[in-house]
Design a protein around this motif. Structure first.
Motif, PDB file in Angstrom:
ATOM      1  N   LEU A 157       8.678   8.572  -2.903  1.00 56.29           N
ATOM      2  CA  LEU A 157       8.080   8.841  -1.765  1.00 56.29           C
ATOM      3  C   LEU A 157       6.565   8.244  -2.034  1.00 56.29           C
ATOM      4  N   GLU A 158       5.588   8.562  -2.798  1.00 57.52           N
ATOM      5  CA  GLU A 158       4.540   7.438  -3.863  1.00 57.52           C
ATOM      6  C   GLU A 158       4.828   5.759  -3.403  1.00 57.52           C
ATOM      7  N   ILE A 159       5.902   5.292  -3.517  1.00 55.82           N
ATOM      8  CA  ILE A 159       6.304   4.009  -2.727  1.00 55.82           C
ATOM      9  C   ILE A 159       6.346   4.337  -1.796  1.00 55.82           C
ATOM     10  N   TYR A 160       6.542   4.635  -1.596  1.00 52.55           N
ATOM     11  CA  TYR A 160       7.199   4.664   0.003  1.00 52.55           C
ATOM     12  C   TYR A 160       5.724   4.914   0.349  1.00 52.55           C
ATOM     13  N   LYS A 161       4.767   5.616   0.404  1.00 53.63           N
ATOM     14  CA  LYS A 161       3.435   5.654   0.995  1.00 53.63           C
ATOM     15  C   LYS A 161       2.753   4.386   0.531  1.00 53.63           C
ATOM     16  N   MET A 162       2.977   4.335  -0.328  1.00 55.34           N
ATOM     17  CA  MET A 162       2.540   2.250  -0.874  1.00 55.34           C
ATOM     18  C   MET A 162       2.738   1.526   0.315  1.00 55.34           C
ATOM     19  N   LEU A 163       3.944   1.247   0.394  1.00 48.65           N
ATOM     20  CA  LEU A 163       4.510   0.498   1.183  1.00 48.65           C
ATOM     21  C   LEU A 163       4.043  -0.066   2.429  1.00 48.65           C
ATOM     22  N   VAL A 164       3.907   1.730   2.686  1.00 50.32           N
ATOM     23  CA  VAL A 164       3.409   1.480   4.381  1.00 50.32           C
ATOM     24  C   VAL A 164       2.017   1.078   4.368  1.00 50.32           C
TER      25      VAL A 164
ATOM     26  N   MET B  19       0.757  -0.784   2.889  1.00 50.69           N
ATOM     27  CA  MET B  19       0.165  -2.135   2.467  1.00 50.69           C
ATOM     28  C   MET B  19       1.122  -3.117   3.741  1.00 50.69           C
ATOM     29  N   ALA B  20       1.946  -2.227   4.389  1.00 48.21           N
ATOM     30  CA  ALA B  20       2.184  -3.277   5.373  1.00 48.21           C
ATOM     31  C   ALA B  20       0.805  -3.464   6.811  1.00 48.21           C
ATOM     32  N   ASP B  21       0.009  -2.005   6.576  1.00 44.89           N
ATOM     33  CA  ASP B  21      -0.687  -1.814   7.748  1.00 44.89           C
ATOM     34  C   ASP B  21      -2.019  -2.525   7.228  1.00 44.89           C
ATOM     35  N   ARG B  22      -2.119  -3.054   6.094  1.00 52.65           N
ATOM     36  CA  ARG B  22      -3.088  -4.147   5.601  1.00 52.65           C
ATOM     37  C   ARG B  22      -3.004  -5.576   6.195  1.00 52.65           C
ATOM     38  N   VAL B  23      -1.429  -5.638   5.938  1.00 52.67           N
ATOM     39  CA  VAL B  23      -0.784  -7.371   6.224  1.00 52.67           C
ATOM     40  C   VAL B  23      -1.374  -7.489   7.965  1.00 52.67           C
ATOM     41  N   SER B  24      -0.980  -5.982   8.375  1.00 56.53           N
ATOM     42  CA  SER B  24      -1.167  -6.603   9.891  1.00 56.53           C
ATOM     43  C   SER B  24      -2.884  -6.124  10.400  1.00 56.53           C
ATOM     44  N   GLN B  25      -4.032  -5.932   8.567  1.00 49.97           N
ATOM     45  CA  GLN B  25      -4.935  -6.233   9.648  1.00 49.97           C
ATOM     46  C   GLN B  25      -5.423  -7.403   8.631  1.00 49.97           C
ATOM     47  N   ARG B  26      -4.215  -7.762   8.479  1.00 50.59           N
ATOM     48  CA  ARG B  26      -5.492  -9.042   7.685  1.00 50.59           C
ATOM     49  C   ARG B  26      -4.906  -9.825   9.045  1.00 50.59           C
TER      50      ARG B  26
ATOM     51  N   GLU C 190      11.880  -3.807   5.994  1.00 48.43           N
ATOM     52  CA  GLU C 190      13.149  -3.858   4.925  1.00 48.43           C
ATOM     53  C   GLU C 190      12.986  -3.441   3.983  1.00 48.43           C
ATOM     54  N   VAL C 191      12.005  -3.613   3.135  1.00 53.96           N
ATOM     55  CA  VAL C 191      11.838  -2.585   2.483  1.00 53.96           C
ATOM     56  C   VAL C 191      11.699  -1.342   2.415  1.00 53.96           C
ATOM     57  N   ILE C 192      10.858  -0.994   3.442  1.00 54.44           N
ATOM     58  CA  ILE C 192      10.290   0.262   3.525  1.00 54.44           C
ATOM     59  C   ILE C 192      11.913   1.143   4.578  1.00 54.44           C
ATOM     60  N   THR C 193      12.369   0.326   5.026  1.00 47.72           N
ATOM     61  CA  THR C 193      13.537   0.951   5.435  1.00 47.72           C
ATOM     62  C   THR C 193      14.634   1.487   4.839  1.00 47.72           C
TER      63      THR C 193
END
Length: 162
Positions: free
Chosen positions: A15-22, A24-31, A93-96
């Motif tokens: 769950l913690e890894i999942y939260k971190m990946l989500v 990170m994905a949000d940060r990529v979208s912001q960048r 893909e990693v998140i799913t």
């Protein structure tokens, strides 16, 4: 490369890894959004600069150079959009895949709702629209470049050749 076997992470760790990946994905979208804003600003400035040069006494070569620079910037913008798209695709893909270890799968469920038939007709990914913006700017830069060509001299030169 051979990886050492790891202890199976606990549900809490997953769950913690999942939260971190989500996140990170949000940060990529912001960048990605910041990059789009940068390219939009640069292209707007280039179009303004070309318009200014067309009213000035600067040489025609400088107008061509600025328009060609605009086209080059648009090509870089398209490459950035495609790069961010592939980076986000890999992250999701990693998140799913990680969602298979969780009691719920919000991202997979979201895509199932967005594309019920699996044919891609109901939902169009944003990058398909996003990439059209630099293409429009590229056309504007090309039109400015073509407007500056000495058409009469080119026609006369071609008539001499043929």
């Amino acid at each position: 490369m051979v990886r050492e076997p790891k202890n199976d992470p606990s549900d809490r760790d997953v769950l913690e890894i999942y939260k971190m990946l989500v996140e990170m994905a949000d940060r990529v979208s912001q960048r990605r959004q910041s990059a789009n804003s940068f390219y939009l600003t640069v292209n707007t400035a280039i179009i303004g600069g070309t318009a200014y040069l067309s009213q000035s006494t600067f040489g025609q070569l400088s107008k061509w150079a600025v328009s060609c620079a605009g086209i080059a910037i648009c090509i870089l913008w398209i490459r950035a959009v495609v790069s961010y798209k592939s980076l986000n695709a890999a992250k999701f893909e990693v998140i799913t895949a990680l969602e298979e270890r969780l009691p719920v799968s919000p991202y997979r469920d979201e895509w199932t709702i967005l594309d019920v038939d699996g044919d891609g007709k109901r939902h169009k990914p944003f990058h398909k629209t996003e990439v059209l913006v630099p293409i429009v700017f590229m056309c504007v830069h090309a039109a400015q470049l073509l407007a500056e060509l000495p058409w009469q001299a080119l026609i006369e030169w071609l008539s001499i050749l043929y």
